[in-house]
Design a protein around this motif. Sequence first.
Motif, PDB file in Angstrom:
ATOM      1  N   GLU A 610      -6.521  -3.042  17.184  1.00  0.00           N
ATOM      2  CA  GLU A 610      -6.418  -4.495  17.221  1.00  0.00           C
ATOM      3  C   GLU A 610      -5.854  -5.031  15.920  1.00  0.00           C
ATOM      4  O   GLU A 610      -6.120  -4.488  14.837  1.00  0.00           O
ATOM      5  N   ASN A 611      -5.096  -6.085  16.029  1.00  0.00           N
ATOM      6  CA  ASN A 611      -4.622  -6.767  14.831  1.00  0.00           C
ATOM      7  C   ASN A 611      -5.785  -7.507  14.184  1.00  0.00           C
ATOM      8  O   ASN A 611      -6.647  -8.052  14.872  1.00  0.00           O
ATOM      9  N   ASP A 612      -5.818  -7.498  12.846  1.00  0.00           N
ATOM     10  CA  ASP A 612      -6.921  -8.119  12.109  1.00  0.00           C
ATOM     11  C   ASP A 612      -6.432  -9.326  11.330  1.00  0.00           C
ATOM     12  O   ASP A 612      -5.359  -9.278  10.697  1.00  0.00           O
ATOM     13  N   PHE A 613      -7.222 -10.380  11.349  1.00  0.00           N
ATOM     14  CA  PHE A 613      -6.978 -11.531  10.472  1.00  0.00           C
ATOM     15  C   PHE A 613      -8.256 -11.787   9.684  1.00  0.00           C
ATOM     16  O   PHE A 613      -9.320 -12.009  10.250  1.00  0.00           O
ATOM     17  N   ILE A 614      -8.123 -11.711   8.360  1.00  0.00           N
ATOM     18  CA  ILE A 614      -9.278 -11.868   7.479  1.00  0.00           C
ATOM     19  C   ILE A 614      -8.998 -13.009   6.507  1.00  0.00           C
ATOM     20  O   ILE A 614      -7.971 -12.995   5.808  1.00  0.00           O
TER      21      ILE A 614
END
Length: 855
Positions: A610-614
């Motif tokens: 999954e693509n991560d956004f932090i």
Amino acid sequence: MKKISTKITAFIVIATLICACNAVKRVPDGKMLLTKNEITLNDKKITEETIFDQLYQKPNSTFLGYRLRLNLYNLANLNPDSTYQAKFLNHPGKYEKQAKWLSAKQVDRLGQSFFYKGIHNFLTTTGEPPVIIDSVKASKSLLRLKYYYFNKGYFNVKALYNVDTTDVKKARITYAITSGNAFFLDSVKTAISTPVLDSLYKITKANTFIKSGLQYKTEDFENERNRITTNFRNNGAYYFQPNYVTFNIDTIKKANKADITLLINDYSFQQGDSTRTEPFKLYKISDVNIYTDYSSNSNTLNIKDSTVYKNFNLFSQKKLKYKPKAITDAVFITKGSSYADFKTVLTTRYLNNLKIFNYPSIQYEVDKRDTTAQSLIAKVYLTPRKKFSFGTTFDVTHSNIQDFGIGLSVSETIRNVFNGAETLEIAARGNIGASKDLANPRNNFFNVSEYGLDVKLNIPRILLPFNTDRIIPKSMIPSTLITAGFAKQQNIGLDKENFTGGVSYNWTPKINNTARFDLFNTQFVRNLNPRNYFNVYSSSYNALNNLSKQYNTNTTYYDNPVDKNLVIEEGTSGFTKDVLSGNTTFLQPLATADFESIKSIEERRQRLTENDFILATSFTFSKTTKKDLSDNNFYLFKTKIESAGTILSAFAKTTNQKENSNGNYEIFNLEYSEYVKTEFDYIKHWDLSRENIIAFRSFFGIAIPFGNSNYIPFSRSYFSGGSNDNRAWQPYGLGPGSSGALDDFNEANMKIAVSAEYRFKIAGSLKGAVFADAGNIWNVLDNVVDQKSTFTSLNDLKEIALGSGFGLRYDLSFFVIRFDLGFKTYNPANETNRRWFQEYNFSNSVLNFGINYPF
């Protein structure tokens, strides 16, 4: 096998030669090799290293009790050139014969080769010449020992030395010291001629190092002299120097006691041919002149531009290129204030930290406009660095995942980019590497590549819409760092694009303390090739593939009807979907444990693809007592707390954003991560003297998902093993818990690590070490349900793995090359009765290569 036996034979021959060396081979007749120093104090042996350091002669160094370097020296031919020439003098015609088929030039060069000369130069430089007992040096050592104890307050100390023969041409020296009674301070008086200095002294008198009743120590008097000088010079006494502080020590008619009188005379200076004295004056600053483009190559200043800003005078020989505030914020010397040394030091430090000037020069001169002659003009000379500078670096690297890498980076630095002393750095980098941890069907050596672009803007102040001087004064040298970056990784794995950005504030609350507050740190990780997951994570594929052979009935998922291996990606995704949906008939009823295994494999696949956004906010604080690079007796404490996603969730709830089908909020059609993370890192070094050091490290970190997440992103999780962790395991090869590292890259959200290392000198720049590393990782409060991988109670601490081993280090001054061999001493993945020393052998050992020490 033949090569191995040859190496063993060569090793045995060299070891035999070294051991067979005669230690006194190069000790002249009538001389003695120093084998040992002994020191007795009042008939009792002492071992304190500081006392042995007073001796001018020390025995040759030893390794495990053996004089290795002395025997290496004895193996060497000290005159290899003469020996080579003697070959031809003793055998006439031999030179001409060799010159016929080599040439005369080559024969001469052969004498300079490693075989004839180089090996002997190596032995003499690596080895140590014998330490010959020298009576002159022994007498000087005796004198230093007497001074040492005199400085400790033993005024009637007596000392002598004896040389005792222990073997042929070998002897030891015994230094016998009789200290007598120590002297103690009785009355302490002061006689300070200048009244203003006397008043300053009385304000801080309670901090004195010289107090009645203390044992006399010369060090205390030196400390008091420096304390007084610092106090006076920080309160206006510009001309005061340490030599004005003297002490009268009176022991007449005193029984082991001394009366002390502190003497500080008036200021003495040369005027013409005579010497004058007058009371010291306390000076104030009448003007602060800042020359912003000073050149040391010019003897004159041709000022063409100037301005006055908040009582600071700024001058320039060209057009003034700086906003006045950017410069004056770095100057702590102010008009109307008292002269103070610490302000000069702080100003120099701050200006140097701007990185837009060369090391600044600050000078003072008496202001002739002041009739009382008690004013100083401060002159700050700044030499600008080049506005543009280009840099390039080439690196050969080794990391926990990348076994070998070649990196190239180019950067452009622009100074004073917005005329506020800001520094802008633009850097491009590229890297190719080899990793054996990745699936590599084509067997390519270079199977990892990455390139990226980074932009950094450093602003020498806190960039906020409100004033922060009361919270973070400029004496803490605050700065703001704005960063943005892009990196693209291409390999035979998942491939990634990584976008980063952030705003952070840095300051130093005290000397050796640093603080950093990341207002926001954002990271977007995009996986470009998620369909390749099972090619990279082969252990997950094997587990899923074995289960499919027990249950799957859909032949389209297989590569062929004989092997029945799942096709990647169609077969793996199809079989997983059938199991989790429960709408398909299987070869046999699906066992609950197997269902959970397949569910766990799929959850891990989704998490890692999954693509991560932090979007995180964090605070980091560190404190150290390390004074410089040679300080081996210090501690370092570092802690960090990080919160991610909280602001986004608060915004989503406030604005009534809709949740997705999973019950989570999204940004840019992507579920963002939400967690809190904290870390504690403590390092302590003990200097045992003679380059023997004990180093200790402890680390604890935990990241807890909540709200929008039920797991921690891979980039923020922990792993165990590797050259800077538990060296008995490969990177990502330990844990979680007692699971046995079933996955290719094992990680979790809690980590404990403790390491201890004893470092010692072997010969010259070659150092050795023995070490023990303990620790593990666990899953806690996340979506992992495997009991072997989770931490549920203190009983799980028995799953802490222990590795031990030894290593070699070669110190090249600017960095250390390190090799460590780790052995699995306690492996929690084994059965309970097979955890200790079951894999303590070379076949299961791990060889680590590293640059610099692990901690």
